[in-house]
Design an enzyme around this catalytic site. Sequence first.
Site, PDB file in Angstrom:
ATOM      1  N   ASP A 103      37.686  38.174  38.238  1.00 48.37           N
ATOM      2  CA  ASP A 103      38.381  39.342  38.767  1.00 48.37           C
ATOM      3  C   ASP A 103      39.059  40.109  37.641  1.00 48.37           C
ATOM      4  O   ASP A 103      39.226  39.615  36.529  1.00 48.37           O
ATOM      5  CB  ASP A 103      39.351  38.994  39.901  1.00 48.37           C
ATOM      6  CG  ASP A 103      40.520  38.126  39.460  1.00 48.37           C
ATOM      7  OD1 ASP A 103      40.849  38.101  38.254  1.00 48.37           O
ATOM      8  OD2 ASP A 103      41.131  37.463  40.321  1.00 48.37           O
ATOM      9  N   ASN A 161      45.653  50.045  40.082  1.00 48.36           N
ATOM     10  CA  ASN A 161      45.512  50.953  41.218  1.00 48.36           C
ATOM     11  C   ASN A 161      46.773  51.784  41.416  1.00 48.36           C
ATOM     12  O   ASN A 161      46.712  52.987  41.678  1.00 48.36           O
ATOM     13  CB  ASN A 161      45.216  50.161  42.492  1.00 48.36           C
ATOM     14  CG  ASN A 161      43.733  50.119  42.822  1.00 48.36           C
ATOM     15  OD1 ASN A 161      42.963  50.951  42.361  1.00 48.36           O
ATOM     16  ND2 ASN A 161      43.337  49.151  43.620  1.00 48.36           N
ATOM     17  N   ASP A 214      38.327  52.341  42.046  1.00 49.22           N
ATOM     18  CA  ASP A 214      36.926  52.267  42.460  1.00 49.22           C
ATOM     19  C   ASP A 214      36.000  52.417  41.262  1.00 49.22           C
ATOM     20  O   ASP A 214      34.986  51.719  41.143  1.00 49.22           O
ATOM     21  CB  ASP A 214      36.618  53.358  43.484  1.00 49.22           C
ATOM     22  CG  ASP A 214      37.225  53.067  44.848  1.00 49.22           C
ATOM     23  OD1 ASP A 214      37.702  51.930  45.054  1.00 49.22           O
ATOM     24  OD2 ASP A 214      37.217  53.973  45.698  1.00 49.22           O
ATOM     25  N   ASP A 244      38.638  42.930  44.035  1.00 47.94           N
ATOM     26  CA  ASP A 244      38.201  43.077  42.644  1.00 47.94           C
ATOM     27  C   ASP A 244      37.539  41.807  42.129  1.00 47.94           C
ATOM     28  O   ASP A 244      37.409  41.617  40.919  1.00 47.94           O
ATOM     29  CB  ASP A 244      39.391  43.432  41.747  1.00 47.94           C
ATOM     30  CG  ASP A 244      40.454  42.333  41.710  1.00 47.94           C
ATOM     31  OD1 ASP A 244      40.746  41.769  42.783  1.00 47.94           O
ATOM     32  OD2 ASP A 244      40.990  42.052  40.625  1.00 47.94           O
TER      33      ASP A 244
END
Length: 324
Positions: free
Chosen positions: A191, A199, A208, A234
Amino acid sequence: MQQETGKEVLDGSVTFDEGRTITSSGLFGTASAFIPTLTFLSSPALGKEIPLVHRQLTLGRSSDCDIMIPDPSVSRKHLRISCRKMVKNGEKPKIKVVLQDLGSSNGTLVNYAAIHKAVLKPGDKIFLGRVILKFDHRDVAEQSFFDEIYRLATTDSLTSLLNKATIARTLSEEIADGARNRRWISVLLMDIDGFKSMNDLYGHLAGDRMLQSVANILRATLRKRDKAGRFGGDEFLVIFPETGPKGAALAAERIRQTIETTVARELNLTTNITASLGIAACRAHIANPENLLEHADAALYRAKSLGRNRTEVWKKSRALPCNR
């Protein structure tokens, strides 16, 4: 018959070697509206359709087959399907599709009856061990529609990698495929470090794009036999068939280093983007999907706890009691 350029492999999805295209063998004219088609009604490629555009195809577990089905209930060379053009005076040519069992261990059934050879009719169901196929005539105009439905059902819409259900099913199938020869199989869980903070800092659209950039790195870095999927948020899952812990660790480090040097630069971000990776490996004949994932997750947690941006291998992976 046109020269084949690769093998078709069914392992959760249907893929072709680079440069491979499905082209007509000449059995069907350009005006032909229908093509005989096999549709998978069960794993490993539920819903996938295979147009029978070649004069002859072999199906089985071996990589020597035209259609490779990695299921232990399928023999190495299980059956052959032949398409023959039948011409009668004054009539339009017709296609006769003949199925022949090649001495498979579990036999071949058509509509629940064991057969050695059979002429297929639209709607017939074919059983190769646990694998079920349906034979039908598919309208050429509908083919792209069904291909798109299958793609949507098996891929993640954001990254275009396999979705969670498909990559999890693929792991079980790869374990089953490698069990007979006691091959190694490795899994990698990865991840993005501090993804939630990224974010919050850059916005969800940037988040994204980070996920898409990582997915592109996986596609560019992995071998054709390896499989990658988005496992949630993620987190990504990568399957390395026929690969032990050392080989998986080397591949993981290539991925990690590429993420570190590429993603932020490509997206014009001021904060470096890194990832943590955890690996577990096992001989396939004693492997269990849940335990492999649990051990890879423990290795990932260790990578996080040791400072992130690193790869950790589950320490007992060489003697992993996966089935306990």
